[in-house]
Write a protein that holds these residues in place. Structure first.
Motif, PDB file in Angstrom:
ATOM      1  N   ASP A 169       0.806  -1.226   0.000  1.00 60.18           N
ATOM      2  CA  ASP A 169       0.000   0.000   0.000  1.00 60.18           C
ATOM      3  C   ASP A 169       0.838   1.274   0.000  1.00 60.18           C
ATOM      4  N   GLU A 171       3.126   2.145   1.981  1.00 58.43           N
ATOM      5  CA  GLU A 171       3.354   2.631   3.347  1.00 58.43           C
ATOM      6  C   GLU A 171       4.468   1.785   3.975  1.00 58.43           C
ATOM      7  N   ARG A 377      -4.225  -8.761  -1.180  1.00 58.08           N
ATOM      8  CA  ARG A 377      -5.252  -8.458  -2.177  1.00 58.08           C
ATOM      9  C   ARG A 377      -5.688  -9.704  -2.937  1.00 58.08           C
ATOM     10  N   THR A 434     -10.095  -5.018   8.191  1.00 60.89           N
ATOM     11  CA  THR A 434     -10.217  -3.775   7.429  1.00 60.89           C
ATOM     12  C   THR A 434      -9.057  -3.631   6.454  1.00 60.89           C
ATOM     13  N   LEU A 435      -9.409  -3.377   5.220  1.00 58.81           N
ATOM     14  CA  LEU A 435      -8.457  -2.980   4.181  1.00 58.81           C
ATOM     15  C   LEU A 435      -9.152  -1.918   3.341  1.00 58.81           C
ATOM     16  N   ASP A 436      -8.418  -1.285   2.476  1.00 56.83           N
ATOM     17  CA  ASP A 436      -9.048  -0.357   1.546  1.00 56.83           C
ATOM     18  C   ASP A 436     -10.020  -1.153   0.677  1.00 56.83           C
ATOM     19  N   GLY A 437     -11.315  -0.863   0.798  1.00 60.92           N
ATOM     20  CA  GLY A 437     -12.335  -1.572   0.033  1.00 60.92           C
ATOM     21  C   GLY A 437     -12.853  -2.834   0.698  1.00 60.92           C
ATOM     22  N   LYS A 439     -14.343  -4.497   4.524  1.00 59.43           N
ATOM     23  CA  LYS A 439     -14.740  -4.409   5.928  1.00 59.43           C
ATOM     24  C   LYS A 439     -15.332  -5.761   6.299  1.00 59.43           C
ATOM     25  N   ASN A 460     -16.957  -6.273   0.374  1.00 52.91           N
ATOM     26  CA  ASN A 460     -15.926  -5.904  -0.602  1.00 52.91           C
ATOM     27  C   ASN A 460     -16.534  -4.849  -1.514  1.00 52.91           C
ATOM     28  N   PRO A 462     -16.178  -0.379  -2.775  1.00 51.81           N
ATOM     29  CA  PRO A 462     -15.395   0.864  -2.695  1.00 51.81           C
ATOM     30  C   PRO A 462     -15.723   1.711  -1.468  1.00 51.81           C
ATOM     31  N   HIS A 463     -16.939   1.549  -0.934  1.00 55.61           N
ATOM     32  CA  HIS A 463     -17.337   2.320   0.249  1.00 55.61           C
ATOM     33  C   HIS A 463     -17.326   1.471   1.524  1.00 55.61           C
ATOM     34  N   SER A 465     -15.334   1.178   3.906  1.00 53.77           N
ATOM     35  CA  SER A 465     -14.883   1.827   5.144  1.00 53.77           C
ATOM     36  C   SER A 465     -16.037   2.342   5.981  1.00 53.77           C
TER      37      SER A 465
END
Length: 505
Positions: A169, A171, A377, A434-437, A439, A460, A462-463, A465
């Motif tokens: 990511d 980071e 991913r 939790t990951l981007d995309g 929950k 899974n 895009p929203h 979060s």
């Protein structure tokens, strides 16, 4: 009269469930649709029904109460740790421990080790500063004060190909991106403590441990007012150079925040261990003359000291409650090494998990495990299969140890701030992800009438979060099942299409 009938019916159902539980079965329950409260929360978050999967089943039942797209392979994020910790707990045992050993390849005369000191790691995921210090203290008690040779790190118990920590990511300095290693101290992180000093109108920063070559630039401005989202106001940059690292902190820090901490992974493993060793060894009155080396411990080396980890059941508690990715990856490779022999390989770990599933009579054709932590991913599992792991572990002799590793709603871990003030608080043991995309939640709920339910809810989208409220709504719905008076949720088949809902996006 109607209320009396409802109470009688509920009492009869509970009695039947208890009676059937002794036989390992439960009375069939009518399947339920996706709760309207969950649908409303998803709509509020702008999350499509096509992008979720839900599976809920009583631990004594043969069929699910709720199965909404539960057979679809999805990214589980950190709920994948449920499978890793389950397989490890049963195959290694709750009393399994890791060790870290110290050896010498030369004689010790008058407190001087005339040779190299070897530290041999076996993948301990919880070798904290305190426990590492105790290992060094044992060395001093063994008569070592001066080390004339080098500090040699033996990390051959794992074989992990190098991967750029920025790959996942971008980071690279976040602690969760630390790669596994057979010999790692303190998760390889440095804690930066922020200490407001109102009298001087400054914020002091303390780095611990502070590896060699780390420089801190403090441009924080102390302010008044509420603490609030202090992390959002804190700006940090890591600037690597040929001579080390510079960490720059800028922004506003409210005095009302008191002491807070941030954590960064600044160095690759060997340099970190070497630096921490030198600092701790010096505090114990020791001297290290040599440099850092990596290599194998000689067969004729002399044993000096051993640090043993807490038992696996305790380690898994920290792992799951705080969703520690590094610990999960260490455990995954340990499983591979212990079942197939060292070095620990990712593929051997995956095979160990699949063998465990077969012994449990579980067949997960769509399962994809990358590293055992869910920091991936490509990882995939269905909500139904995730729930099957929970059901299997509820029948395990190690069920109490397993459930105790999960965060308790409104009490601790990653669930500490969720469901607070609701009747379901403290009645759910839930692993979050939790990951981007992504929950996710999965675990156990103890309902109002005393039933125990396994639940897996993956998003899974895009929203995703914004999906926590939907997960909480599901947990509250399970806690209240069977519905109390006034609940008008229809009892239609869960797998049928919800009339009039469709896909609202």
């Amino acid at each position: 009269m109607l209320l009396a009938y409802r109470n009688l019916l509920r009492a009869f159902r509970s009695a039947a469930l208890v009676a059937a539980g002794g036989l390992g079965i439960a009375t069939p329950l009518p399947a339920a649709p996706l709760p309207t409260t969950v649908i409303a929360a998803l709509r509020e978050a702008n999350i499509s029904l096509k992008n979720i999967g839900v599976y809920v089943q009583n631990v004594n039942a043969a069929q699910p109460l709720l199965d909404y797209r539960g057979r679809r392979p999805m990214d589980p994020a950190s709920t994948m740790k449920l499978l890793t910790t389950a397989a490890a707990l049963e195959q290694l045992g709750p009393d399994f421990t890791w060790k870290t050993e110290a050896y010498a390849d030369g004689p010790i005369k008058n407190g001087v080790l005339q040779g190299n000191l070897y530290l041999k790691g076996y993948g301990d995921p919880l070798l904290t500063l305190e426990r590492f210090w105790m290992l060094l203290r044992q060395l001093r008690q063994a008569g070592v004060r001066v080390i004339r040779g080098n500090l040699v790190l033996d990390k051959r118990y794992f074989h992990v190909p190098y991967r750029d920590p920025a790959t996942f990511d971008d980071e690279p300095y976040k602690p969760y991106n630390a790669a596994p290693n057979a010999l790692t101290v303190n998760f390889r992180v440095t804690e930066f403590r922020f200490l407001p000093e109102p009298a001087r109108r400054t914020v002091r920063i303390v780095a611990d441990p502070r590896p060699d070559g780390v420089r801190v630039i403090n441009r924080l401005r102390l302010t008044h007012g509420a603490c609030g989202a202090w992390r959002e106001r804190l700006k940090q940059r890591v600037l690597p150079s040929r001579h080390g690292m510079t960490v720059l902190f800028d922004g506003r820090y409210a005095a009302a925040c008191g002491e807070k901490s941030a954590y960064l992974r600044l160095y690759r493993n060997g340099g970190y261990v070497y630096s921490v060793f030198k600092q701790l060894w010096k505090t114990l009155g020791g001297v290290l003359n040599g440099a850092l080396r990596e290599g194998a411990t000689p067969a004729n080396a002399t044993w000096l000291a051993t640090a043993n980890s807490p038992p696996l059941a305790v380690v898994e508690r920290s792992l799951n409650k705080y969703s520690n990715n590094f610990m999960a990856r260490q455990l995954f490779l340990t499983l591979g090494a212990e079942t197939a022999g060292p070095p620990g390989l990712l593929e051997n770990a995956r095979q160990a998990v699949r063998r465990w599933l077969r012994r449990k009579g579980l067949h997960f054709p769509s399962l994809v495990m990358e590293n055992g932590a869910g920091l991936s991913r490509t990882a995939r599992i269905t909500p139904q299969d995730l729930a099957a792991v929970l059901l299997a572990m509820h029948r395990s002799p190690f069920m109490p140890e397993y459930i105790s590793t999960l965060p308790i709603a409104a009490v601790d871990g990653t669930m500490k701030k969720r469901l607070s003030g609701t009747p379901a608080a403290s009645h759910a043991h839930i692993k979050t992800g939790t990951l981007d995309g992504v929950k996710a939640i999965a675990g156990y709920v103890r309902s109002r009438d005393g039933g125990t339910w396994s639940v897996a809810f993956l998003i899974n989208d895009p929203h995703a979060s914004a999906g926590a409220a939907a997960g909480d709504a599901l947990l509250e719905w399970i806690y209240d099942y069977p519905p109390q008076r006034g609940d008008r949720t229809p009892r239609s088949r869960a797998r049928e299409k919800l009339p009039g809902l469709g896909d609202y996006r």
